[in-house]
Design a protein around this motif. Structure first.
Motif, PDB file in Angstrom:
ATOM      1  N   LYS A  78       0.825  -1.202   0.000  1.00  0.00           N
ATOM      2  CA  LYS A  78       0.000   0.000   0.000  1.00  0.00           C
ATOM      3  C   LYS A  78       0.859   1.251   0.000  1.00  0.00           C
ATOM      4  O   LYS A  78       0.572   2.231  -0.721  1.00  0.00           O
ATOM      5  CB  LYS A  78      -0.929   0.008   1.214  1.00  0.00           C
ATOM      6  N   SER A  81       2.247   1.618  -3.432  1.00  0.00           N
ATOM      7  CA  SER A  81       1.218   2.155  -4.323  1.00  0.00           C
ATOM      8  C   SER A  81       0.990   3.638  -4.053  1.00  0.00           C
ATOM      9  O   SER A  81       0.845   4.439  -4.987  1.00  0.00           O
ATOM     10  CB  SER A  81      -0.086   1.374  -4.137  1.00  0.00           C
ATOM     11  N   GLY A  82       0.978   3.992  -2.776  1.00  0.00           N
ATOM     12  CA  GLY A  82       0.817   5.400  -2.429  1.00  0.00           C
ATOM     13  C   GLY A  82       1.980   6.236  -2.914  1.00  0.00           C
ATOM     14  O   GLY A  82       1.785   7.349  -3.453  1.00  0.00           O
ATOM     15  N   LYS A  84       3.891   5.492  -5.411  1.00  0.00           N
ATOM     16  CA  LYS A  84       3.787   5.559  -6.868  1.00  0.00           C
ATOM     17  C   LYS A  84       2.753   6.597  -7.295  1.00  0.00           C
ATOM     18  O   LYS A  84       2.975   7.378  -8.228  1.00  0.00           O
ATOM     19  CB  LYS A  84       3.423   4.186  -7.415  1.00  0.00           C
ATOM     20  N   GLN A  85       1.623   6.578  -6.585  1.00  0.00           N
ATOM     21  CA  GLN A  85       0.603   7.580  -6.877  1.00  0.00           C
ATOM     22  C   GLN A  85       1.117   8.997  -6.630  1.00  0.00           C
ATOM     23  O   GLN A  85       0.837   9.927  -7.398  1.00  0.00           O
ATOM     24  CB  GLN A  85      -0.641   7.317  -6.036  1.00  0.00           C
ATOM     25  N   ILE A  86       1.882   9.099  -5.525  1.00  0.00           N
ATOM     26  CA  ILE A  86       2.456  10.419  -5.228  1.00  0.00           C
ATOM     27  C   ILE A  86       3.437  10.837  -6.313  1.00  0.00           C
ATOM     28  O   ILE A  86       3.444  12.001  -6.764  1.00  0.00           O
ATOM     29  CB  ILE A  86       3.154  10.386  -3.847  1.00  0.00           C
ATOM     30  N   LYS A  87       4.249   9.851  -6.776  1.00  0.00           N
ATOM     31  CA  LYS A  87       5.187  10.169  -7.853  1.00  0.00           C
ATOM     32  C   LYS A  87       4.433  10.577  -9.119  1.00  0.00           C
ATOM     33  O   LYS A  87       4.803  11.556  -9.782  1.00  0.00           O
ATOM     34  CB  LYS A  87       6.083   8.955  -8.132  1.00  0.00           C
ATOM     35  N   ASN A  88       3.391   9.772  -9.445  1.00  0.00           N
ATOM     36  CA  ASN A  88       2.604  10.123 -10.639  1.00  0.00           C
ATOM     37  C   ASN A  88       1.942  11.490 -10.483  1.00  0.00           C
ATOM     38  O   ASN A  88       1.887  12.280 -11.429  1.00  0.00           O
ATOM     39  CB  ASN A  88       1.535   9.052 -10.893  1.00  0.00           C
ATOM     40  N   LYS A  89       1.427  11.727  -9.310  1.00  0.00           N
ATOM     41  CA  LYS A  89       0.802  13.021  -9.055  1.00  0.00           C
ATOM     42  C   LYS A  89       1.816  14.139  -9.167  1.00  0.00           C
ATOM     43  O   LYS A  89       1.533  15.203  -9.773  1.00  0.00           O
ATOM     44  CB  LYS A  89       0.164  13.009  -7.668  1.00  0.00           C
ATOM     45  N   SER A  92       2.514  14.605 -12.760  1.00  0.00           N
ATOM     46  CA  SER A  92       1.409  15.341 -13.393  1.00  0.00           C
ATOM     47  C   SER A  92       1.449  16.810 -13.006  1.00  0.00           C
ATOM     48  O   SER A  92       1.223  17.698 -13.854  1.00  0.00           O
ATOM     49  CB  SER A  92       0.067  14.732 -12.991  1.00  0.00           C
TER      50      SER A  92
END
Length: 550
Positions: A78, A81-82, A84-89, A92
């Motif tokens: 988790k 994933s978080g 990774k999401q933070i990196k993607n965010k 972006s």
């Protein structure tokens, strides 16, 4: 077996003498070993029990640890994933920040492009076209506005509210400027097309008329504003069409007024002839002058038939006809009046330059000499028709008047009109149409006269005459001589109006830089071909007159 016994004896410490004790020693030793083993098993069993307890506890601990590790793994997943999401965010956000920066720069650039200088905006709201320095500033302002209106943007920028708002503002400025410019040009046309109440009539036949002529001074004034007109044509086609209509209306009235006074004066200048030449009125050939000898011999029909094939007879006939038909002389009046054929040529010579110069001025002024587009040609033809269509009626009046005086006037004017059509027919469809209508009218009048002469010939009674020559044949040589004389004279006089360089002033459009009067494309049939050609070409260009009534 002996070896084994020895081994056991050594193991039990029994000598040979006591070998009988070996078995008991072995049994005792076995019992001791069994006892030790049992004791050891008992001790080890407790240890095993404790070990098994420890193993069970270890298994539970490992199980719990595995569960904890599995939970930790899920939490780590988790977290991954978080992350990774933070990196993607963050990526972006970085792209969005970059795009925002690019958009900000683009908007700043667009804003700069769409910005109009305050001084230009004030000029566009209240344009002034006089004096020259104000006019130049207005041209510079509208040129700047034109460049702003022609800007194009991609990637959906056109739909942005700011861009739309600025474009609407520019369109409002454009509408206001073009409206003011249109009103100014319309007033300019009106001021320069004022009608004169009175024209100075020439005091004698040597003084030039001042009724009509090329409006070179007016054209020079108007052409100062050709750049303004080009901007209006590009920015507001509706206003440009309105300007065309206003020019057409203003100068149509001016030309109509001028030509009305001009033709009114011309009709007074023409003197009335009373010498309507018909075949019946022409002199006949005196046969006694054509005799081959001096003896008074009654001519037979056979001699009469050879009279015109004899060289001496033809020379006598020619001398007789020349004595009866003097050379055409148009300058026979001292009261200032002119022969109708001379007035007709003068009218063509003074009217054609006006039409041609007006046409070429409009081509340069309104369309910058861009006549490849069909609608431009149509506009020019429409305006020319509105300005000069009334000339047909005036020319027809002169033609009918000349025809009523003398039918050979019609023949001479037909030759002149034919030459004018060949010379000027390529300038415009209107001019070609006007000259074609005049030529058609003259042709119809002449054919009507020829038909009347044919009817007169047919009406003669076929009675036997002295020497066998009928009355129409006696008059026909004089008729042919008159035709030839008129045709030759008309062909010579037509050069007065077919010499474009002499007829049209070279400085008529001198105010236009690098522009002179344009001539139509030369074709093999052009009458202004080089005079250096051979005699055969000259003979082919001789005017031909048909005696047919068709």
């Amino acid at each position: 077996e002996t070896e084994n016994i020895k081994y056991y004896m050594d193991l039990c410490g029994v000598s040979i003498d006591n070998i009988h004790l070996l078995e008991s020693k072995l049994m005792e030793r076995q019992r001791n070993m069994m006892r030790e083993n049992i004791t050891s098993f008992q001790v080890n069993e407790d240890r095993v029990d404790r070990l098994l307890g420890n193993i069970d506890r270890s298994i539970h601990t490992v199980t719990d640890l595995r569960q904890d590790l599995e939970q930790y793994r899920r939490q780590i997943n988790k977290m991954q994933s978080g992350v990774k999401q933070i990196k993607n965010k963050n990526h972006s956000l970085a792209i969005q920040d970059q795009n925002n920066g690019e958009l900000t720069r683009k908007l700043a650039e667009i804003t700069k492009q769409l910005q109009l200088d305050v001084k230009y905006e004030q000029i566009l709201k209240n344009p002034s076209f006089k004096p020259d320095n104000e006019y130049k500033r207005s041209l510079k302002a509208v040129d700047n506005l034109s460049s702003k209106l022609n800007l194009t943007f991609t990637d959906g920028l056109e739909s942005m509210k700011a861009v739309k708002s600025q474009r609407d503002h520019f369109k409002t400025l454009n509408e206001r400027f073009c409206a003011e410019a249109t009103n100014f040009l319309n007033d300019l046309f009106t001021r320069n097309s004022k009608l004169k109440e009175k024209y100075d009539v020439p005091r004698n036949k040597y003084e030039k008329q001042r009724f009509v002529g090329p409006h070179t001074p007016i054209h020079a004034i108007l052409f100062k504003y050709d750049e303004l007109l080009k901007h209006i044509g590009l920015l507001h086609p509706d206003k440009f069409s309105r300007i065309l209509t206003c020019y057409e209306r203003a100068f149509s009235k001016l030309y109509a007024h001028e030509f009305k006074a001009y033709f009114s004066w011309l009709n007074k200048v023409i003197y009335t002839e009373q010498s309507d030449t018909k075949m019946a009125d022409l002199p006949t050939i005196n046969l006694h002058n054509l005799l081959l000898n001096d003896d008074d011999v009654e001519m037979s029909q056979s001699k009469a038939s050879t009279i015109f094939s004899n060289k001496k007879g033809l020379e006598s006939a020619s001398q007789f006809l020349q004595a009866s038909m003097p050379t055409i002389n148009e300058n026979i009046r001292d009261d200032g009046k002119e022969k109708v054929t001379k007035v007709y040529r003068q009218c063509l010579a003074e009217t054609l330059p006006v039409i041609i110069i007006e046409q070429q001025f409009m081509e340069r002024f309104f369309f910058d000499d861009d006549m490849d587009q069909v609608e431009h040609k149509q506009d020019i033809e429409r305006i020319l028709t509105a300005m000069f269509s009334h000339l047909e009626k005036e020319f027809i009046h002169i033609i009918d008047r000349a025809d009523s005086m003398n039918k050979f006037n019609t023949l001479e004017m037909l030759i002149v009109s034919e030459r004018a059509l060949h010379c000027y027919g390529d300038y415009s469809s209107f001019l070609a149409g006007l000259l074609s209508k005049l030529q058609t009218k003259l042709t119809l009048n002449w054919n009507k006269f020829v038909s009347q002469e044919i009817d007169w010939i047919k009406s003669q009674k076929l009675a036997i005459k002295q020497a066998g020559i009928l009355l129409p044949m006696q008059k026909f040589p004089a008729f042919c001589n008159e035709m030839y004389r008129v045709v030759t004279f008309g062909d010579e006089k037509s050069k007065e109006i077919t010499d474009i360089d002499k007829l049209i002033p070279k400085d008529a459009l001198a105010f236009i830089e690098k522009n002179v009067i344009k001539k139509p494309p030369r074709t093999p049939d052009s009458p202004d071909a080089d005079d250096s050609g051979d005699d055969d070409d000259d003979e082919e260009n001789e005017p031909s007159v048909s005696m047919s009534a068709s």
